[in-house]
Design a protein around this motif. Sequence first.
Motif, PDB file in Angstrom:
ATOM      1  N   LEU A 114      40.004  42.404  40.400  1.00 32.84           N
ATOM      2  CA  LEU A 114      39.205  41.421  39.669  1.00 32.84           C
ATOM      3  C   LEU A 114      38.407  40.535  40.624  1.00 32.84           C
ATOM      4  O   LEU A 114      37.207  40.297  40.421  1.00 32.84           O
ATOM      5  N   LEU A 115      39.045  40.060  41.677  1.00 34.56           N
ATOM      6  CA  LEU A 115      38.334  39.242  42.668  1.00 34.56           C
ATOM      7  C   LEU A 115      37.246  40.042  43.377  1.00 34.56           C
ATOM      8  O   LEU A 115      36.158  39.527  43.656  1.00 34.56           O
ATOM      9  N   ALA A 116      37.506  41.312  43.673  1.00 30.87           N
ATOM     10  CA  ALA A 116      36.495  42.153  44.316  1.00 30.87           C
ATOM     11  C   ALA A 116      35.285  42.319  43.403  1.00 30.87           C
ATOM     12  O   ALA A 116      34.135  42.231  43.854  1.00 30.87           O
ATOM     13  N   ILE A 117      35.505  42.524  42.113  1.00 26.77           N
ATOM     14  CA  ILE A 117      34.387  42.666  41.164  1.00 26.77           C
ATOM     15  C   ILE A 117      33.598  41.364  41.079  1.00 26.77           C
ATOM     16  O   ILE A 117      32.366  41.371  41.072  1.00 26.77           O
ATOM     17  N   VAL A 118      34.279  40.231  41.027  1.00 30.34           N
ATOM     18  CA  VAL A 118      33.591  38.941  40.966  1.00 30.34           C
ATOM     19  C   VAL A 118      32.746  38.722  42.220  1.00 30.34           C
ATOM     20  O   VAL A 118      31.575  38.316  42.148  1.00 30.34           O
ATOM     21  N   PHE A 119      33.277  39.004  43.392  1.00 35.88           N
ATOM     22  CA  PHE A 119      32.510  38.819  44.633  1.00 35.88           C
ATOM     23  C   PHE A 119      31.331  39.770  44.712  1.00 35.88           C
ATOM     24  O   PHE A 119      30.249  39.390  45.183  1.00 35.88           O
ATOM     25  N   ILE A 153      53.698  43.890  41.874  1.00 41.28           N
ATOM     26  CA  ILE A 153      52.709  44.685  42.624  1.00 41.28           C
ATOM     27  C   ILE A 153      51.516  45.011  41.729  1.00 41.28           C
ATOM     28  O   ILE A 153      50.359  44.899  42.158  1.00 41.28           O
ATOM     29  N   CYS A 154      51.750  45.400  40.490  1.00 42.47           N
ATOM     30  CA  CYS A 154      50.648  45.718  39.570  1.00 42.47           C
ATOM     31  C   CYS A 154      49.780  44.490  39.295  1.00 42.47           C
ATOM     32  O   CYS A 154      48.543  44.590  39.249  1.00 42.47           O
ATOM     33  N   VAL A 155      50.386  43.339  39.120  1.00 43.58           N
ATOM     34  CA  VAL A 155      49.619  42.106  38.879  1.00 43.58           C
ATOM     35  C   VAL A 155      48.789  41.758  40.108  1.00 43.58           C
ATOM     36  O   VAL A 155      47.612  41.390  39.992  1.00 43.58           O
ATOM     37  N   VAL A 156      49.359  41.884  41.288  1.00 45.43           N
ATOM     38  CA  VAL A 156      48.618  41.590  42.525  1.00 45.43           C
ATOM     39  C   VAL A 156      47.444  42.551  42.685  1.00 45.43           C
ATOM     40  O   VAL A 156      46.330  42.126  43.027  1.00 45.43           O
ATOM     41  N   ILE A 157      47.647  43.823  42.431  1.00 48.39           N
ATOM     42  CA  ILE A 157      46.558  44.806  42.540  1.00 48.39           C
ATOM     43  C   ILE A 157      45.462  44.494  41.531  1.00 48.39           C
ATOM     44  O   ILE A 157      44.268  44.548  41.854  1.00 48.39           O
TER      45      ILE A 157
END
Length: 166
Positions: A146-151, A137-141
């Motif tokens: 990280l993907l949200a920051i990149v987008f 769960i921590c890795v998925v979060i």
Amino acid sequence: MKRLFILLVFVSLCFSAGASEETRLIINLSYPRTIRSAKLEVLQLTVTNDGDTAINNLELTVSENDVLNITLDNTRIDRIGPRKSAVINMEISDTDPRYFPTDSIITIRAASGEFEKDQTFRITIKPVEYFWFRIIICVVIALVILLAIVFIRLNREETENDREST
């Protein structure tokens, strides 16, 4: 010749009488023999007198173990009659939190003035409850953040380039 025959018969009768009163003790540990790491578990230890004579002053000890803390509810049994059992609660806890399953061996010794018996059991120590689930769960979060920051950065660069072109 008669004396030798009588002597042999007498000796064999004495041995057979002594053998029939042999003490047979059965030590059993309840199932499942698994514990969770960093958690207190209670297992039942059953001591059964399978012989024909009563056992008096039976002492129970557990071998020293660096991995497990073991406490017996009762370490002394005053009397176990023939074909009778005694049930003792045994509290087991792991000393260190574990993140992979491991096995540990414990030896329980039952001793009386007449005899002693050792019985060995294997205990499986499972990892801390929900440890791997929490890690996933921590890795998925972390990946979602990280993907949200990149987008967000990609969108900012695109909007800045759009403003300059107009």
